[in-house]
Design a protein around this motif. Structure first.
Motif, PDB file in Angstrom:
ATOM      1  N   LEU A 100       0.829  -1.193   0.000  1.00  0.00           N
ATOM      2  CA  LEU A 100       0.000   0.000   0.000  1.00  0.00           C
ATOM      3  C   LEU A 100       0.865   1.245   0.000  1.00  0.00           C
ATOM      4  CD1 LEU A 100      -2.770  -1.060   2.542  1.00  0.00           C
ATOM      5  CD2 LEU A 100      -2.790  -1.240   0.063  1.00  0.00           C
ATOM      6  N   SER A 101       0.393   2.282  -0.700  1.00  0.00           N
ATOM      7  CA  SER A 101       1.124   3.546  -0.768  1.00  0.00           C
ATOM      8  C   SER A 101       0.703   4.442   0.392  1.00  0.00           C
ATOM      9  CB  SER A 101       0.852   4.249  -2.105  1.00  0.00           C
ATOM     10  OG  SER A 101      -0.456   4.774  -2.126  1.00  0.00           O
ATOM     11  N   ASP A 102       1.328   5.585   0.491  1.00  0.00           N
ATOM     12  CA  ASP A 102       0.998   6.539   1.538  1.00  0.00           C
ATOM     13  C   ASP A 102      -0.217   7.387   1.169  1.00  0.00           C
ATOM     14  OD1 ASP A 102       3.108   5.669   3.101  1.00  0.00           O
ATOM     15  OD2 ASP A 102       4.518   7.115   2.256  1.00  0.00           O
ATOM     16  N   LYS A 103      -0.639   7.335  -0.089  1.00  0.00           N
ATOM     17  CA  LYS A 103      -1.763   8.138  -0.548  1.00  0.00           C
ATOM     18  C   LYS A 103      -3.072   7.538  -0.068  1.00  0.00           C
ATOM     19  CE  LYS A 103       0.603   9.423  -4.815  1.00  0.00           C
ATOM     20  NZ  LYS A 103       0.546   9.343  -6.275  1.00  0.00           N
ATOM     21  N   ALA A 104      -4.078   8.387   0.088  1.00  0.00           N
ATOM     22  CA  ALA A 104      -5.390   7.908   0.506  1.00  0.00           C
ATOM     23  C   ALA A 104      -6.039   7.109  -0.620  1.00  0.00           C
ATOM     24  CB  ALA A 104      -6.269   9.077   0.920  1.00  0.00           C
ATOM     25  N   TYR A 105      -6.055   7.679  -1.833  1.00  0.00           N
ATOM     26  CA  TYR A 105      -6.699   7.039  -2.983  1.00  0.00           C
ATOM     27  C   TYR A 105      -5.657   6.823  -4.068  1.00  0.00           C
ATOM     28  CZ  TYR A 105     -10.679   8.981  -0.506  1.00  0.00           C
ATOM     29  OH  TYR A 105     -11.583   9.314   0.455  1.00  0.00           O
ATOM     30  N   ASP A 106      -5.188   5.593  -4.202  1.00  0.00           N
ATOM     31  CA  ASP A 106      -4.161   5.271  -5.186  1.00  0.00           C
ATOM     32  C   ASP A 106      -4.493   3.920  -5.800  1.00  0.00           C
ATOM     33  OD1 ASP A 106      -1.883   5.482  -6.703  1.00  0.00           O
ATOM     34  OD2 ASP A 106      -0.475   5.085  -5.071  1.00  0.00           O
TER      35      ASP A 106
END
Length: 166
Positions: A44-50
Protein backbone atom coordinates in the motif's frame (compact mmCIF):
# COMPACT_ATOMS: atom_id res chain seq x y z
CA UNK A 1 -20.05 -70.74 9.07
CA UNK A 2 -19.75 -68.07 11.74
CA UNK A 3 -16.69 -66.61 9.98
CA UNK A 4 -18.61 -66.24 6.71
CA UNK A 5 -21.51 -64.58 8.52
CA UNK A 6 -19.18 -62.15 10.32
CA UNK A 7 -17.27 -61.34 7.10
CA UNK A 8 -20.55 -60.85 5.21
CA UNK A 9 -21.90 -58.57 7.94
CA UNK A 10 -18.63 -56.59 8.04
CA UNK A 11 -18.65 -56.16 4.26
CA UNK A 12 -22.29 -55.06 4.32
CA UNK A 13 -21.55 -52.56 7.11
CA UNK A 14 -18.53 -51.19 5.21
CA UNK A 15 -20.55 -50.78 1.99
CA UNK A 16 -23.38 -49.09 3.90
CA UNK A 17 -21.04 -46.59 5.58
CA UNK A 18 -19.23 -45.66 2.37
CA UNK A 19 -22.50 -45.25 0.47
CA UNK A 20 -23.75 -42.59 2.89
CA UNK A 21 -20.42 -40.85 3.38
CA UNK A 22 -20.51 -37.10 2.57
CA UNK A 23 -18.44 -36.40 -0.56
CA UNK A 24 -15.72 -33.79 -0.32
CA UNK A 25 -16.58 -30.59 -2.19
CA UNK A 26 -14.94 -30.56 -5.59
CA UNK A 27 -12.79 -27.70 -6.74
CA UNK A 28 -14.29 -26.01 -9.80
CA UNK A 29 -12.68 -26.89 -13.07
CA UNK A 30 -11.34 -24.23 -15.41
CA UNK A 31 -14.14 -24.73 -17.91
CA UNK A 32 -16.95 -24.38 -15.38
CA UNK A 33 -15.20 -22.17 -12.86
CA UNK A 34 -16.48 -18.74 -12.08
CA UNK A 35 -13.76 -16.23 -12.85
CA UNK A 36 -12.63 -14.69 -9.62
CA UNK A 37 -10.56 -11.58 -9.26
CA UNK A 38 -7.20 -12.65 -7.94
CA UNK A 39 -5.79 -10.12 -5.54
CA UNK A 40 -2.05 -9.90 -5.99
CA UNK A 41 0.09 -9.19 -2.98
CA UNK A 42 0.36 -5.41 -2.92
CA UNK A 43 2.29 -2.83 -1.00
CA UNK A 44 0.00 0.00 0.00
CA UNK A 45 1.12 3.55 -0.77
CA UNK A 46 1.00 6.54 1.54
CA UNK A 47 -1.76 8.14 -0.55
CA UNK A 48 -5.39 7.91 0.51
CA UNK A 49 -6.70 7.04 -2.98
CA UNK A 50 -4.16 5.27 -5.19
CA UNK A 51 -4.71 2.58 -7.80
CA UNK A 52 -2.57 0.41 -10.04
CA UNK A 53 -3.61 -1.48 -13.17
CA UNK A 54 -2.25 -4.85 -14.31
CA UNK A 55 -1.96 -3.19 -17.76
CA UNK A 56 -3.06 0.08 -19.33
CA UNK A 57 -2.79 -1.05 -22.96
CA UNK A 58 -4.15 -4.05 -24.88
CA UNK A 59 -3.54 -5.08 -28.49
CA UNK A 60 -6.41 -7.14 -29.91
CA UNK A 61 -4.43 -7.78 -33.08
CA UNK A 62 -6.64 -8.50 -36.11
CA UNK A 63 -10.38 -9.04 -35.86
CA UNK A 64 -12.98 -9.55 -38.58
CA UNK A 65 -15.49 -6.76 -39.13
CA UNK A 66 -18.63 -7.33 -37.07
CA UNK A 67 -16.80 -9.31 -34.39
CA UNK A 68 -17.18 -8.28 -30.71
CA UNK A 69 -13.83 -8.44 -28.86
CA UNK A 70 -13.16 -7.79 -25.19
CA UNK A 71 -10.38 -7.66 -22.64
CA UNK A 72 -10.12 -7.24 -18.89
CA UNK A 73 -8.07 -4.63 -17.06
CA UNK A 74 -7.51 -5.37 -13.36
CA UNK A 75 -7.62 -2.35 -11.04
CA UNK A 76 -6.01 -2.78 -7.61
CA UNK A 77 -6.50 -0.33 -4.75
CA UNK A 78 -3.03 0.37 -3.30
CA UNK A 79 -4.19 3.38 -1.27
CA UNK A 80 -5.32 3.66 2.34
CA UNK A 81 -9.01 4.38 1.65
CA UNK A 82 -11.72 2.59 -0.38
CA UNK A 83 -11.71 3.53 -4.07
CA UNK A 84 -14.91 4.16 -6.01
CA UNK A 85 -15.20 4.11 -9.79
CA UNK A 86 -17.35 7.18 -10.36
CA UNK A 87 -17.71 7.20 -14.15
CA UNK A 88 -16.14 6.43 -17.51
CA UNK A 89 -15.70 8.23 -20.83
CA UNK A 90 -15.32 6.57 -24.23
CA UNK A 91 -14.61 7.96 -27.69
CA UNK A 92 -17.62 6.33 -29.35
CA UNK A 93 -20.42 3.86 -28.73
CA UNK A 94 -18.37 1.00 -30.18
CA UNK A 95 -16.41 0.82 -26.90
CA UNK A 96 -18.27 -0.49 -23.85
CA UNK A 97 -16.64 -0.73 -20.41
CA UNK A 98 -18.35 -2.57 -17.55
CA UNK A 99 -17.32 -2.69 -13.91
CA UNK A 100 -18.65 -3.01 -10.38
CA UNK A 101 -19.93 0.06 -8.59
CA UNK A 102 -18.93 -1.44 -5.22
CA UNK A 103 -16.09 0.21 -3.28
CA UNK A 104 -12.68 -1.41 -3.77
CA UNK A 105 -11.11 -1.85 -0.35
CA UNK A 106 -7.38 -1.25 0.22
CA UNK A 107 -5.37 -4.18 -1.12
CA UNK A 108 -8.32 -5.56 -3.13
CA UNK A 109 -8.89 -5.68 -6.91
CA UNK A 110 -11.74 -5.49 -9.39
CA UNK A 111 -12.13 -6.21 -13.11
CA UNK A 112 -12.92 -3.59 -15.72
CA UNK A 113 -14.16 -5.40 -18.83
CA UNK A 114 -13.78 -3.39 -22.04
CA UNK A 115 -15.63 -4.53 -25.17
CA UNK A 116 -15.14 -3.27 -28.72
CA UNK A 117 -17.68 -3.75 -31.51
CA UNK A 118 -15.77 -3.86 -34.81
CA UNK A 119 -18.86 -3.41 -37.00
CA UNK A 120 -18.16 -0.56 -39.45
CA UNK A 121 -14.70 0.14 -37.97
CA UNK A 122 -12.45 -0.97 -40.86
CA UNK A 123 -8.69 -0.49 -40.57
CA UNK A 124 -6.56 0.36 -37.54
CA UNK A 125 -8.46 1.52 -34.45
CA UNK A 126 -6.80 3.14 -31.44
CA UNK A 127 -9.26 3.77 -28.60
CA UNK A 128 -9.06 5.23 -25.10
CA UNK A 129 -11.32 4.64 -22.11
CA UNK A 130 -11.06 7.20 -19.29
CA UNK A 131 -11.97 5.80 -15.87
CA UNK A 132 -12.70 8.39 -13.17
CA UNK A 133 -12.20 7.28 -9.55
CA UNK A 134 -12.13 9.25 -6.33
CA UNK A 135 -8.35 9.20 -6.87
CA UNK A 136 -8.34 10.81 -10.32
CA UNK A 137 -8.70 9.99 -14.02
CA UNK A 138 -6.97 6.93 -15.50
CA UNK A 139 -6.59 6.08 -19.20
CA UNK A 140 -6.90 2.57 -20.56
CA UNK A 141 -6.00 2.15 -24.24
CA UNK A 142 -6.34 -0.55 -26.84
CA UNK A 143 -5.85 -1.06 -30.54
CA UNK A 144 -7.47 -3.39 -33.03
CA UNK A 145 -6.97 -3.88 -36.75
CA UNK A 146 -10.36 -4.62 -38.29
CA UNK A 147 -10.28 -6.67 -41.49
CA UNK A 148 -13.17 -6.88 -43.98
CA UNK A 149 -15.64 -9.73 -43.89
CA UNK A 150 -15.14 -12.39 -46.55
CA UNK A 151 -17.07 -11.52 -49.69
CA UNK A 152 -20.05 -13.79 -50.16
CA UNK A 153 -21.56 -14.40 -53.60
CA UNK A 154 -25.08 -15.50 -52.74
CA UNK A 155 -27.37 -17.21 -55.19
CA UNK A 156 -30.52 -15.16 -55.49
CA UNK A 157 -33.76 -16.99 -54.71
CA UNK A 158 -35.76 -17.87 -57.82
CA UNK A 159 -32.66 -18.14 -60.02
CA UNK A 160 -31.68 -21.79 -59.89
CA UNK A 161 -28.16 -22.78 -60.78
CA UNK A 162 -28.06 -24.50 -64.15
CA UNK A 163 -25.63 -27.32 -64.65
CA UNK A 164 -24.70 -28.26 -68.19
CA UNK A 165 -24.92 -31.93 -69.02
CA UNK A 166 -23.70 -33.46 -72.25
Amino acid sequence: MKKIAILSLSALLFIGLTAFKQPKPKKPTKAGAKKEVKTPKVTLSDKAYDVKFDKTFHDFGKAAEGEQVETIFVLTNVGKEPVLIKSHEVQCGCTTPSYSMEPIMPGKSTNIKVGFNTNGKMGMNDKTVKITTNGGVHELKFKCEVTPKAAVDPIEPGNPVKIKTN
